[in-house]
Design a protein around this motif. Structure first.
Motif, PDB file in Angstrom:
ATOM      1  N   GLU A  51     -19.152  19.847  25.218  1.00 44.73           N
ATOM      2  CA  GLU A  51     -18.443  20.916  25.904  1.00 44.73           C
ATOM      3  C   GLU A  51     -18.709  20.852  27.412  1.00 44.73           C
ATOM      4  O   GLU A  51     -17.812  21.026  28.226  1.00 44.73           O
ATOM      5  N   ARG A  52     -19.940  20.552  27.793  1.00 43.39           N
ATOM      6  CA  ARG A  52     -20.296  20.458  29.214  1.00 43.39           C
ATOM      7  C   ARG A  52     -19.572  19.293  29.887  1.00 43.39           C
ATOM      8  O   ARG A  52     -19.096  19.433  31.019  1.00 43.39           O
ATOM      9  N   GLU A  53     -19.480  18.147  29.194  1.00 44.22           N
ATOM     10  CA  GLU A  53     -18.760  17.006  29.759  1.00 44.22           C
ATOM     11  C   GLU A  53     -17.290  17.361  29.988  1.00 44.22           C
ATOM     12  O   GLU A  53     -16.711  17.002  31.013  1.00 44.22           O
ATOM     13  N   SER A  54     -16.698  18.083  29.053  1.00 39.06           N
ATOM     14  CA  SER A  54     -15.306  18.524  29.214  1.00 39.06           C
ATOM     15  C   SER A  54     -15.159  19.472  30.396  1.00 39.06           C
ATOM     16  O   SER A  54     -14.185  19.384  31.153  1.00 39.06           O
ATOM     17  N   GLN A  55     -16.127  20.379  30.576  1.00 39.09           N
ATOM     18  CA  GLN A  55     -16.095  21.296  31.716  1.00 39.09           C
ATOM     19  C   GLN A  55     -16.160  20.518  33.022  1.00 39.09           C
ATOM     20  O   GLN A  55     -15.419  20.807  33.969  1.00 39.09           O
ATOM     21  N   ILE A  56     -17.054  19.547  33.083  1.00 37.96           N
ATOM     22  CA  ILE A  56     -17.215  18.751  34.309  1.00 37.96           C
ATOM     23  C   ILE A  56     -15.943  17.982  34.620  1.00 37.96           C
ATOM     24  O   ILE A  56     -15.489  17.949  35.770  1.00 37.96           O
ATOM     25  N   ILE A  57     -15.326  17.389  33.623  1.00 36.24           N
ATOM     26  CA  ILE A  57     -14.072  16.646  33.834  1.00 36.24           C
ATOM     27  C   ILE A  57     -12.987  17.579  34.346  1.00 36.24           C
ATOM     28  O   ILE A  57     -12.231  17.232  35.257  1.00 36.24           O
ATOM     29  N   SER A  58     -12.912  18.777  33.777  1.00 37.14           N
ATOM     30  CA  SER A  58     -11.919  19.751  34.248  1.00 37.14           C
ATOM     31  C   SER A  58     -12.152  20.128  35.698  1.00 37.14           C
ATOM     32  O   SER A  58     -11.206  20.236  36.486  1.00 37.14           O
ATOM     33  N   LEU A  59     -13.409  20.314  36.068  1.00 31.78           N
ATOM     34  CA  LEU A  59     -13.721  20.658  37.458  1.00 31.78           C
ATOM     35  C   LEU A  59     -13.384  19.508  38.405  1.00 31.78           C
ATOM     36  O   LEU A  59     -12.862  19.735  39.499  1.00 31.78           O
ATOM     37  N   ILE A  60     -13.654  18.290  37.984  1.00 23.17           N
ATOM     38  CA  ILE A  60     -13.293  17.117  38.795  1.00 23.17           C
ATOM     39  C   ILE A  60     -11.775  17.060  38.963  1.00 23.17           C
ATOM     40  O   ILE A  60     -11.263  16.820  40.061  1.00 23.17           O
ATOM     41  N   TYR A  96     -13.008  19.649  42.560  1.00 24.01           N
ATOM     42  CA  TYR A  96     -14.347  20.043  42.972  1.00 24.01           C
ATOM     43  C   TYR A  96     -15.206  18.808  43.266  1.00 24.01           C
ATOM     44  O   TYR A  96     -15.036  17.759  42.662  1.00 24.01           O
ATOM     45  N   THR A  97     -16.156  18.970  44.181  1.00 21.37           N
ATOM     46  CA  THR A  97     -17.089  17.877  44.513  1.00 21.37           C
ATOM     47  C   THR A  97     -18.306  17.963  43.618  1.00 21.37           C
ATOM     48  O   THR A  97     -18.512  18.968  42.928  1.00 21.37           O
ATOM     49  N   ASN A  98     -19.170  16.937  43.669  1.00 17.84           N
ATOM     50  CA  ASN A  98     -20.404  16.949  42.893  1.00 17.84           C
ATOM     51  C   ASN A  98     -21.260  18.170  43.234  1.00 17.84           C
ATOM     52  O   ASN A  98     -21.825  18.823  42.358  1.00 17.84           O
ATOM     53  N   THR A  99     -21.378  18.478  44.505  1.00 13.77           N
ATOM     54  CA  THR A  99     -22.197  19.594  44.950  1.00 13.77           C
ATOM     55  C   THR A  99     -21.657  20.924  44.409  1.00 13.77           C
ATOM     56  O   THR A  99     -22.414  21.774  43.969  1.00 13.77           O
ATOM     57  N   GLN A 100     -20.354  21.088  44.463  1.00 15.92           N
ATOM     58  CA  GLN A 100     -19.753  22.331  43.980  1.00 15.92           C
ATOM     59  C   GLN A 100     -19.946  22.484  42.506  1.00 15.92           C
ATOM     60  O   GLN A 100     -20.116  23.538  41.976  1.00 15.92           O
TER      61      GLN A 100
END
Length: 174
Positions: A157-166, A170-174
């Motif tokens: 679920e976290r990997e999916s959230q990160i992909i959505s943010l990318i 969004y940047t790595n810092t954000q």
């Protein structure tokens, strides 16, 4: 004649809003609502032909679902309906098999038009997407869908959230 619609979004409010907008279209709609990928593929296995309205950015879904749908159910027509995305993500969705793409901010008229044209085998992109492509100097008519071979990759679920943010820029810092 009834036409089957699958509304795929983790937001119940979004699914209810789409049903309300689409209930009076020319093809009498038969709706199935799903809130995650697992339920989506189960629903797709129970219909022969349908129109899928999918927010691939919402929790429980991903852009990989587009590839898997097109590889497993090639007759399914897909309208992606997402919030604001950058042009590169929209291009990737088109290459992954989306037939039409609209933003959730589009008018009810554009949503209905996208559905009716997609059912007829045509492509539709809302005015906001066309304008975004022009602003980023992308010729949307030159983008073709690609044939992908989908190998099932399970993401947390976290990997999916990160992909959505990318995908939202969004940047790595954000």
């Amino acid at each position: 004649m009834k036409y089957h619609f699958i509304l795929a979004d983790s937001s119940e409010l979004s699914r209810l809003g789409l049903k309300s907008i689409l209930k009076n279209i020319k093809k009498k709609p038969l709706f199935t609502e799903v809130s995650n990928s697992k339920d989506l593929f189960e629903a797709l296995s129970n219909v022969k032909e349908c129109l899928l309205l999918l927010d691939y950015t919402t929790a429980g879904f991903s852009i990989n679902d587009l590839i898997r749908v097109k590889n497993t159910f090639p007759k399914v027509k897909i309208v992606a309906i997402t919030p604001y995305l950058n042009a590169k993500t929209i291009i990737q969705a088109i290459k992954s098999g989306v037939d039409s793409h609209i933003k959730k901010e589009c008018s009810a008229k554009e949503i209905i038009e996208s559905v009716e044209l997609t059912i007829k085998g045509k492509k539709f992109y809302c005015a906001a997407i066309i304008e975004q492509m022009r602003d980023e100097s992308i010729d949307i008519s030159s983008v073709k869908s690609e044939n992908f071979i989908f190998e099932n990759v399970e993401l947390s679920e976290r990997e999916s959230q990160i992909i959505s943010l990318i995908a939202e820029g969004y940047t790595n810092t954000q």
